[in-house]
Design a protein around this motif. Structure first.
Motif, PDB file in Angstrom:
ATOM      1  N   GLY A  30       0.794  -1.222   0.000  1.00 35.38           N
ATOM      2  CA  GLY A  30       0.000   0.000   0.000  1.00 35.38           C
ATOM      3  C   GLY A  30       0.823   1.266   0.000  1.00 35.38           C
ATOM      4  O   GLY A  30       0.681   2.126  -0.876  1.00 35.38           O
ATOM      5  N   GLU A  31       1.715   1.422   0.984  1.00 33.36           N
ATOM      6  CA  GLU A  31       2.488   2.654   1.116  1.00 33.36           C
ATOM      7  C   GLU A  31       3.489   2.826  -0.025  1.00 33.36           C
ATOM      8  O   GLU A  31       3.980   3.919  -0.253  1.00 33.36           O
ATOM      9  N   ASN A  32       3.783   1.750  -0.730  1.00 35.88           N
ATOM     10  CA  ASN A  32       4.705   1.827  -1.857  1.00 35.88           C
ATOM     11  C   ASN A  32       3.995   2.183  -3.159  1.00 35.88           C
ATOM     12  O   ASN A  32       4.594   2.116  -4.237  1.00 35.88           O
ATOM     13  N   GLY A  33       2.711   2.535  -3.054  1.00 26.95           N
ATOM     14  CA  GLY A  33       1.981   2.971  -4.236  1.00 26.95           C
ATOM     15  C   GLY A  33       1.033   1.936  -4.803  1.00 26.95           C
ATOM     16  O   GLY A  33       0.750   1.929  -5.994  1.00 26.95           O
ATOM     17  N   VAL A  34       0.506   1.060  -3.929  1.00 30.17           N
ATOM     18  CA  VAL A  34      -0.442   0.013  -4.335  1.00 30.17           C
ATOM     19  C   VAL A  34       0.194  -0.875  -5.414  1.00 30.17           C
ATOM     20  O   VAL A  34      -0.239  -0.929  -6.561  1.00 30.17           O
ATOM     21  N   VAL A  35       1.246  -1.560  -5.025  1.00 28.68           N
ATOM     22  CA  VAL A  35       1.982  -2.455  -5.916  1.00 28.68           C
ATOM     23  C   VAL A  35       1.425  -3.866  -5.765  1.00 28.68           C
ATOM     24  O   VAL A  35       1.408  -4.420  -4.661  1.00 28.68           O
ATOM     25  N   VAL A  36       0.980  -4.437  -6.865  1.00 28.38           N
ATOM     26  CA  VAL A  36       0.354  -5.761  -6.865  1.00 28.38           C
ATOM     27  C   VAL A  36       1.372  -6.788  -7.381  1.00 28.38           C
ATOM     28  O   VAL A  36       1.939  -6.604  -8.458  1.00 28.38           O
ATOM     29  N   LEU A  95      -8.803  -0.516  -3.121  1.00 28.45           N
ATOM     30  CA  LEU A  95      -7.423  -0.102  -2.873  1.00 28.45           C
ATOM     31  C   LEU A  95      -6.773   0.008  -4.244  1.00 28.45           C
ATOM     32  O   LEU A  95      -6.336  -0.979  -4.835  1.00 28.45           O
ATOM     33  N   LEU A  96      -6.734   1.243  -4.765  1.00 25.61           N
ATOM     34  CA  LEU A  96      -6.312   1.471  -6.141  1.00 25.61           C
ATOM     35  C   LEU A  96      -5.257   2.564  -6.208  1.00 25.61           C
ATOM     36  O   LEU A  96      -5.188   3.443  -5.338  1.00 25.61           O
ATOM     37  N   ALA A  97      -4.461   2.500  -7.247  1.00 20.85           N
ATOM     38  CA  ALA A  97      -3.509   3.568  -7.535  1.00 20.85           C
ATOM     39  C   ALA A  97      -3.691   4.026  -8.969  1.00 20.85           C
ATOM     40  O   ALA A  97      -3.814   3.199  -9.883  1.00 20.85           O
ATOM     41  N   ALA A 145       2.317   8.081  -8.408  1.00 21.09           N
ATOM     42  CA  ALA A 145       1.057   7.368  -8.204  1.00 21.09           C
ATOM     43  C   ALA A 145       0.180   8.076  -7.178  1.00 21.09           C
ATOM     44  O   ALA A 145       0.677   8.661  -6.213  1.00 21.09           O
ATOM     45  N   ILE A 146      -1.117   8.002  -7.413  1.00 18.54           N
ATOM     46  CA  ILE A 146      -2.136   8.499  -6.501  1.00 18.54           C
ATOM     47  C   ILE A 146      -2.848   7.293  -5.894  1.00 18.54           C
ATOM     48  O   ILE A 146      -3.260   6.379  -6.608  1.00 18.54           O
ATOM     49  N   ARG A 147      -2.977   7.285  -4.576  1.00 13.06           N
ATOM     50  CA  ARG A 147      -3.654   6.177  -3.892  1.00 13.06           C
ATOM     51  C   ARG A 147      -5.095   6.557  -3.562  1.00 13.06           C
ATOM     52  O   ARG A 147      -5.373   7.656  -3.077  1.00 13.06           O
ATOM     53  N   LEU A 148      -6.007   5.614  -3.813  1.00 16.50           N
ATOM     54  CA  LEU A 148      -7.412   5.754  -3.470  1.00 16.50           C
ATOM     55  C   LEU A 148      -7.800   4.593  -2.563  1.00 16.50           C
ATOM     56  O   LEU A 148      -7.591   3.431  -2.907  1.00 16.50           O
ATOM     57  N   ALA A 149      -8.350   4.898  -1.385  1.00 17.64           N
ATOM     58  CA  ALA A 149      -8.795   3.869  -0.443  1.00 17.64           C
ATOM     59  C   ALA A 149     -10.064   4.354   0.251  1.00 17.64           C
ATOM     60  O   ALA A 149     -10.087   4.563   1.461  1.00 17.64           O
ATOM     61  N   PRO A 150     -11.131   4.544  -0.515  1.00 19.18           N
ATOM     62  CA  PRO A 150     -12.352   5.148   0.023  1.00 19.18           C
ATOM     63  C   PRO A 150     -13.156   4.174   0.882  1.00 19.18           C
ATOM     64  O   PRO A 150     -12.875   2.967   0.915  1.00 19.18           O
TER      65      PRO A 150
END
Length: 399
Positions: free
Chosen positions: A196-202, A338-340, A369-374
């Motif tokens: 997560g903190e690394n930019g939502v890396v899958v 949980l998206l970037a 990257a922009i993180r979205l976690a609504p």
């Protein structure tokens, strides 16, 4: 009745008071927020924002959810805190509910936060008689000394060295590198199913399954940090569910309390028995108020079918952003909510600031990257409002 003394004023005035009274660990706040309802927030100057960050993936049910408010208020009026010499009904019920989400027996240690859940897991790994830990490049597991030892970012680590040792970092998502690093002296491998903190890396498909095979072969624990991804954030109860594996340790926090501080270290199978009396402790962990909040969150997610909503709205959000075909957008990665937004230029800080000015709370964890976690209650209409405003925000960011 004596009234509580709080502070009022404009956002600028309150920000000045903040900087004078609080330690400078976070810098000046972007806004002073005074109220929240559902997926929306209001600041001290009366401006309204769509919350697409959810308090850093914490506010799983949005703000002031009536079921959570009712559960916490009722519990606090009944029994707010007992020491760990005693148990409470909410604590037992929440532990049992969490364990029901797994296919094997286990036990729970409650904490106040994610970093504390990882501290508990770290201590469990030492009970194996081994000390070697394998973590990954880009990992984030918390800011306390033990959790920081398995966190990668040098800027977080270097000021506080020496940290607990015998930690090796390998490239994230590289199963071959992981296999080469793990041996019969390895206590545990710690992984985020999605960084997560690394930019939502899958990671690549099958990575967690391979990690399970590797750790099993060498008698090491597989420790999955689901603090950001767990409790429904990806559309499954846990992100690792998608790979059909069973880890030894799972740490959760954030969305479990929907704003009430709580975390948990869950031991599965033999790992559930490694901590014994005197090995670890907590004053506030699992107190009745936080436990009832966690139980209420799980209840609402099930009752309202929110796992399905996370998938449907998350897919709509990703597809809508990609359909913009904006030159600053390289793509969208992640799963569920949980998206970037991947950017073609390192201007995420500018995008986040312009979005805030336009009434949208988002986050820039890395420059590109922009993180979205609504919240899980986000609607497609909310998504459409954001996506409609996004092209102008992106264009201005590179002007």
């Amino acid at each position: 009745m004596t009234e509580l003394v709080t502070v009022e004023g404009t956002g600028a005035a309150l920000t000045e008071r903040y900087t004078g009274a609080l330690m400078n660990t976070f810098g000046a706040p972007k806004r002073v927020l005074v109220r929240g309802e559902g997926c929306y927030l209001w600041d001290a100057d009366g401006r309204k924002y769509l919350d697409l960050l959810g308090g850093l993936a914490v506010n799983s049910l949005g703000h002031a959810h009536p079921f959570i408010v009712s559960a916490v208020t009722s519990q606090l009026a009944t029994l707010g805190h007992v020491s760990n010499f005693f148990a409470s009904s909410p604590q037992i019920a929440l532990a049992e509910k969490l364990l029901s989400l797994f296919d094997v027996p286990g036990k729970v240690f409650f904490t106040n936060s994610g970093t504390e859940a990882n501290e508990a897991a770290f201590k469990i790994t030492r009970r194996t008689g081994r000390t070697k830990i394998i973590s990954t490049v880009g990992a984030f597991h918390g800011r306390t000394m033990g959790a920081l030892a398995v966190t990668y970012k040098p800027a977080y680590r270097e000021l506080f060295a020496p940290l607990p040792g015998d930690v090796t970092f390998v490239p994230y998502g590289d199963a071959e590198a992981l296999a080469a690093a793990v041996d019969d002296q390895t206590a545990a491998v710690i992984l985020e199913p999605i960084q997560g903190e690394n930019g939502v890396v899958v990671p690549p498909d099958g990575y967690l399954r391979k990690a399970r095979e590797i750790t099993t072969e060498h008698g090491a624990l597989l420790w999955l940090d689901e603090i950001q991804t767990g409790i429904g954030r990806t559309g499954d109860w846990f992100a690792f569910d998608a790979e059909g594996i069973t880890p030894d340790l799972v740490t959760v926090a954030k969305g479990l309390g929907a704003g009430i501080p709580i975390g948990a270290c869950i031991g599965l199978g033999a790992a559930a028995e490694l901590l014994q009396p005197g090995n670890h402790g907590t004053t506030f962990g699992g107190n009745p108020v936080s436990a009832i909040a966690g139980l209420a969150v799980l209840t609402v997610i099930e009752r309202d079918g929110l796992l399905a909503n996370v998938v449907a709205v998350g897919n709509h959000l990703a597809e809508s952003i990609e359909a913009l075909d904006h030159p600053l957008v390289a793509g969208v990665r992640g799963r569920g909510l949980l998206l970037a937004i991947e950017l073609t230029q390192p201007v995420s800080d500018r995008v986040a600031e312009l979005a805030l000015q336009a009434g949208f709370v988002i986050n820039n964890p890395v420059p590109n990257a922009i993180r979205l976690a609504p919240p899980y209650i986000l609607t497609k209409a909310d998504v459409d409002a954001f996506v409609a405003a996004l092209p102008d925000i992106l264009t201005e960011a590179t002007a």
